[in-house]
Scaffold this motif. Structure first.
Motif, PDB file in Angstrom:
ATOM      1  N   GLU A   1       0.841  -1.210   0.000  1.00 15.67           N
ATOM      2  CA  GLU A   1       0.000   0.000   0.000  1.00 15.67           C
ATOM      3  C   GLU A   1       0.873   1.257   0.000  1.00 15.67           C
ATOM      4  O   GLU A   1       0.620   2.214  -0.735  1.00 15.67           O
ATOM      5  CB  GLU A   1      -0.913   0.022   1.243  1.00 15.67           C
ATOM      6  N   GLU A   2       1.917   1.237   0.855  1.00 16.87           N
ATOM      7  CA  GLU A   2       2.845   2.380   0.930  1.00 16.87           C
ATOM      8  C   GLU A   2       3.561   2.573  -0.410  1.00 16.87           C
ATOM      9  O   GLU A   2       3.781   3.694  -0.844  1.00 16.87           O
ATOM     10  CB  GLU A   2       3.888   2.155   2.032  1.00 16.87           C
ATOM     11  N   LEU A   3       3.917   1.457  -1.025  1.00 16.88           N
ATOM     12  CA  LEU A   3       4.605   1.525  -2.319  1.00 16.88           C
ATOM     13  C   LEU A   3       3.703   2.187  -3.360  1.00 16.88           C
ATOM     14  O   LEU A   3       4.146   3.042  -4.130  1.00 16.88           O
ATOM     15  CB  LEU A   3       5.005   0.120  -2.775  1.00 16.88           C
ATOM     16  N   LEU A   4       2.427   1.804  -3.360  1.00 15.61           N
ATOM     17  CA  LEU A   4       1.488   2.389  -4.328  1.00 15.61           C
ATOM     18  C   LEU A   4       1.327   3.892  -4.101  1.00 15.61           C
ATOM     19  O   LEU A   4       1.143   4.655  -5.049  1.00 15.61           O
ATOM     20  CB  LEU A   4       0.127   1.695  -4.247  1.00 15.61           C
ATOM     21  N   ALA A   5       1.413   4.299  -2.834  1.00 11.30           N
ATOM     22  CA  ALA A   5       1.271   5.719  -2.511  1.00 11.30           C
ATOM     23  C   ALA A   5       2.533   6.508  -2.871  1.00 11.30           C
ATOM     24  O   ALA A   5       2.496   7.730  -2.969  1.00 11.30           O
ATOM     25  CB  ALA A   5       0.956   5.890  -1.027  1.00 11.30           C
ATOM     26  N   SER A   6       3.642   5.811  -3.050  1.00 12.42           N
ATOM     27  CA  SER A   6       4.902   6.488  -3.397  1.00 12.42           C
ATOM     28  C   SER A   6       4.992   6.631  -4.910  1.00 12.42           C
ATOM     29  O   SER A   6       4.108   6.181  -5.636  1.00 12.42           O
ATOM     30  CB  SER A   6       6.090   5.658  -2.897  1.00 12.42           C
TER      31      SER A   6
ATOM     32  N   ALA B   1      -6.748 -12.212  -1.824  1.00 17.19           N
ATOM     33  CA  ALA B   1      -8.113 -11.763  -2.113  1.00 17.19           C
ATOM     34  C   ALA B   1      -9.094 -12.178  -1.015  1.00 17.19           C
ATOM     35  O   ALA B   1     -10.205 -11.641  -0.942  1.00 17.19           O
ATOM     36  CB  ALA B   1      -8.559 -12.312  -3.463  1.00 17.19           C
ATOM     37  N   ALA B   2      -8.673 -13.106  -0.141  1.00 18.41           N
ATOM     38  CA  ALA B   2      -9.583 -13.611   0.896  1.00 18.41           C
ATOM     39  C   ALA B   2      -9.860 -12.570   1.982  1.00 18.41           C
ATOM     40  O   ALA B   2     -10.942 -12.539   2.570  1.00 18.41           O
ATOM     41  CB  ALA B   2      -9.006 -14.881   1.518  1.00 18.41           C
ATOM     42  N   ALA B   3      -8.894 -11.688   2.254  1.00 24.34           N
ATOM     43  CA  ALA B   3      -9.092 -10.645   3.273  1.00 24.34           C
ATOM     44  C   ALA B   3      -9.598  -9.369   2.593  1.00 24.34           C
ATOM     45  O   ALA B   3      -9.134  -9.042   1.491  1.00 24.34           O
ATOM     46  CB  ALA B   3      -7.778 -10.375   3.994  1.00 24.34           C
ATOM     47  N   PRO B   4     -10.530  -8.643   3.209  1.00 26.71           N
ATOM     48  CA  PRO B   4     -11.087  -7.435   2.567  1.00 26.71           C
ATOM     49  C   PRO B   4     -10.010  -6.426   2.182  1.00 26.71           C
ATOM     50  O   PRO B   4     -10.016  -5.888   1.072  1.00 26.71           O
ATOM     51  CB  PRO B   4     -12.010  -6.856   3.644  1.00 26.71           C
ATOM     52  N   ARG B   5      -9.049  -6.204   3.107  1.00 24.87           N
ATOM     53  CA  ARG B   5      -8.003  -5.228   2.804  1.00 24.87           C
ATOM     54  C   ARG B   5      -7.124  -5.697   1.646  1.00 24.87           C
ATOM     55  O   ARG B   5      -6.662  -4.897   0.827  1.00 24.87           O
ATOM     56  CB  ARG B   5      -7.153  -5.010   4.068  1.00 24.87           C
ATOM     57  N   GLY B   6      -6.919  -7.017   1.590  1.00 25.41           N
ATOM     58  CA  GLY B   6      -6.144  -7.598   0.502  1.00 25.41           C
ATOM     59  C   GLY B   6      -6.867  -7.448  -0.836  1.00 25.41           C
ATOM     60  O   GLY B   6      -6.250  -7.122  -1.859  1.00 25.41           O
ATOM     61  N   ALA B   7      -8.158  -7.673  -0.804  1.00 22.05           N
ATOM     62  CA  ALA B   7      -8.958  -7.547  -2.034  1.00 22.05           C
ATOM     63  C   ALA B   7      -8.929  -6.103  -2.535  1.00 22.05           C
ATOM     64  O   ALA B   7      -8.823  -5.845  -3.738  1.00 22.05           O
ATOM     65  CB  ALA B   7     -10.390  -8.002  -1.767  1.00 22.05           C
ATOM     66  N   ALA B   8      -9.004  -5.166  -1.589  1.00 19.55           N
ATOM     67  CA  ALA B   8      -8.960  -3.750  -1.959  1.00 19.55           C
ATOM     68  C   ALA B   8      -7.605  -3.404  -2.575  1.00 19.55           C
ATOM     69  O   ALA B   8      -7.522  -2.652  -3.553  1.00 19.55           O
ATOM     70  CB  ALA B   8      -9.221  -2.877  -0.726  1.00 19.55           C
ATOM     71  N   LEU B   9      -6.550  -3.989  -2.012  1.00 17.29           N
ATOM     72  CA  LEU B   9      -5.208  -3.736  -2.545  1.00 17.29           C
ATOM     73  C   LEU B   9      -5.083  -4.288  -3.961  1.00 17.29           C
ATOM     74  O   LEU B   9      -4.522  -3.640  -4.849  1.00 17.29           O
ATOM     75  CB  LEU B   9      -4.148  -4.365  -1.619  1.00 17.29           C
ATOM     76  N   LEU B  10      -5.623  -5.478  -4.167  1.00 17.75           N
ATOM     77  CA  LEU B  10      -5.577  -6.111  -5.486  1.00 17.75           C
ATOM     78  C   LEU B  10      -6.254  -5.205  -6.520  1.00 17.75           C
ATOM     79  O   LEU B  10      -5.749  -5.004  -7.630  1.00 17.75           O
ATOM     80  CB  LEU B  10      -6.293  -7.464  -5.404  1.00 17.75           C
ATOM     81  N   GLU B  11      -7.376  -4.648  -6.130  1.00 20.02           N
ATOM     82  CA  GLU B  11      -8.112  -3.718  -6.985  1.00 20.02           C
ATOM     83  C   GLU B  11      -7.241  -2.490  -7.295  1.00 20.02           C
ATOM     84  O   GLU B  11      -7.158  -2.040  -8.446  1.00 20.02           O
ATOM     85  CB  GLU B  11      -9.394  -3.292  -6.233  1.00 20.02           C
ATOM     86  N   ALA B  12      -6.578  -1.960  -6.240  1.00 22.82           N
ATOM     87  CA  ALA B  12      -5.727  -0.775  -6.414  1.00 22.82           C
ATOM     88  C   ALA B  12      -4.531  -1.081  -7.310  1.00 22.82           C
ATOM     89  O   ALA B  12      -4.064  -0.219  -8.060  1.00 22.82           O
ATOM     90  CB  ALA B  12      -5.256  -0.269  -5.056  1.00 22.82           C
TER      91      ALA B  12
END
Lengths: 257, 257
Positions: free
Chosen positions: A31-36, A50-61
């Motif tokens: 997530e930090e890498l994507l923000a950089s 993808a099983a964890a909500p935060r993970g799924a959101a990251l995959l989308e991002a």
């Protein structure tokens, strides 16, 4: 598959130096890498992400990079992922990113410069990078003998700090040249130094300063010791000692601009 | 064999609480234990210990305890040792020692009291105990939700600090009662608090003070927050955060007696 073997390869410092890539593992760090604004070579993803909500959101991002970066995302098995992972229970996401090409030229307006003189514990160095970034240090310079700043454990400990903070490796000679040229004095932390409070009182307002901290066991190298204008010590109970990341935090705070 | 199964058992918090023993592993930590006055229940030694000069010296010191303590030293195989060890490459020495029976009554002349409010990372808590001891804190009180102070990783991180430093678990109620009775105000660290420098300026000379730090992610508990007379924050760059052990070190240093 090519990404997977590159990720495995990058576990070694020599491969990181040759390829100029490093590995960022885990949801929070990616997530930090994507923000950089770092360049991303590619991402490895395992099913558990993808099983964890935060993970799924990251995959989308990752699939819709907000900075418009375009990189391959390879989906691999949990077992394959384990082979490239440096953690015991991997979260299933690992990115390969470009090591920023920082040098003394990257320091635009030097105020405080932190010098790591042979620090070897990656956890300590990661925590120190995080501290330096949080306390407004202009740059962190790692001298020979210091663990690679792009080691996976350093990256994890820094929690994305050096995706933004200027941090790089340099020789003692290059450091001395830079500091001399820019009239920046070097103060070094050493348990046999003058009390921090006494030395701090002599620091002129708005002055620039480099601060060196030494190896966890052996302390400062002779070259750095000899080049230091002052040596400062924290007043502590004689029996105990401070962890180097804690000591660095206190000194950076006390001597902040 | 009885010592070996006790050592294995003590890897669990409930066993430590029931037996009032904890495990001290590694050459350096056992050296610190010998220098302390803690009671020793017994020591497990594997063949690799005597192979290193420092290990051989420690073995000699164990056999002739300088404080006249008398305890069994069991020599076991490397494989048996591995089963009781919490580390990947054990140095072959592990002692079982009595958990000191500390409470608020153990605090003789309170000056600074550190309160750990739900800290969960054993490495952070160990580093914090080491810092508290080095900076002259009178006692460290661990509130519910905090990792066991006698957990092997805490003990390793503390490097023997709480073999001497007064540190114990207590309830929020007991803490509030003690502080109220002794007229000791509680200040709490919180990123939404007043700037540390501002608050510090209001601290009367020679006053007594308790300082609370909260969980790595969630921060302070509501009970502690509400009981605090002031909340203090470190002025840091908004994007970054500090490691809790580093933040605690800075606050303890800034507010030291």
């Amino acid at each position: 598959v090519k990404l997977l073997s590159l990720a495995r390869d990058l576990q070694r410092r020599r491969a990181r130096e040759r390829e100029s890539y490093f590995v960022v593992e885990g949801v929070r760090a990616v997530e930090e890498l994507l923000a950089s604004s770092l360049r991303v070579r590619g991402v490895l993803v395992a099913p558990q992400l993808a099983a964890a909500p935060r993970g799924a959101a990251l995959l989308e991002a990752l699939r819709n990079d907000s900075k418009g970066r375009d990189y391959p995302i390879a989906e691999i098995s949990e077992q394959e992922f384990q082979g490239a992972s440096a953690t015991e229970s991997p979260q299933g996401v690992l990115a390969i990113a470009r090591i920023p090409e920082h040098s003394f030229d990257s320091i635009k307006t030097p105020s405080r410069i932190l010098v790591l003189d042979g620090l070897q514990d990656p956890g300590n160095v990661g925590t120190i990078l995080r501290t330096a970034a949080a306390l407004g240090v202009s740059a962190t310079v790692a001298l020979p003998g210091t663990v690679d700043l792009w080691n996976a454990k350093v990256v994890r400990g820094a929690m994305g700090a050096h995706f933004r903070h200027v941090a790089f490796h340099a020789s003692v000679n290059a450091l001395q040249r830079y500091l001399t040229e820019h009239h920046i004095p070097l103060w070094a932390a050493d348990s046999r130094g003058e009390p921090l409070d006494t030395v701090r009182a002599t620091l002129p307002e708005a002055s620039r300063l480099a601060i060196a901290v030494g190896n966890e066991g052996a302390g400062l190298s002779p070259e750095v010791s000899m080049f230091a204008a002052r040596t400062v010590a924290l007043p502590i109970d004689g029996v105990e000692s401070l962890n180097v990341a804690v000591a660095t935090g206190i000194i950076l705070y006390e001597l902040r601009a």
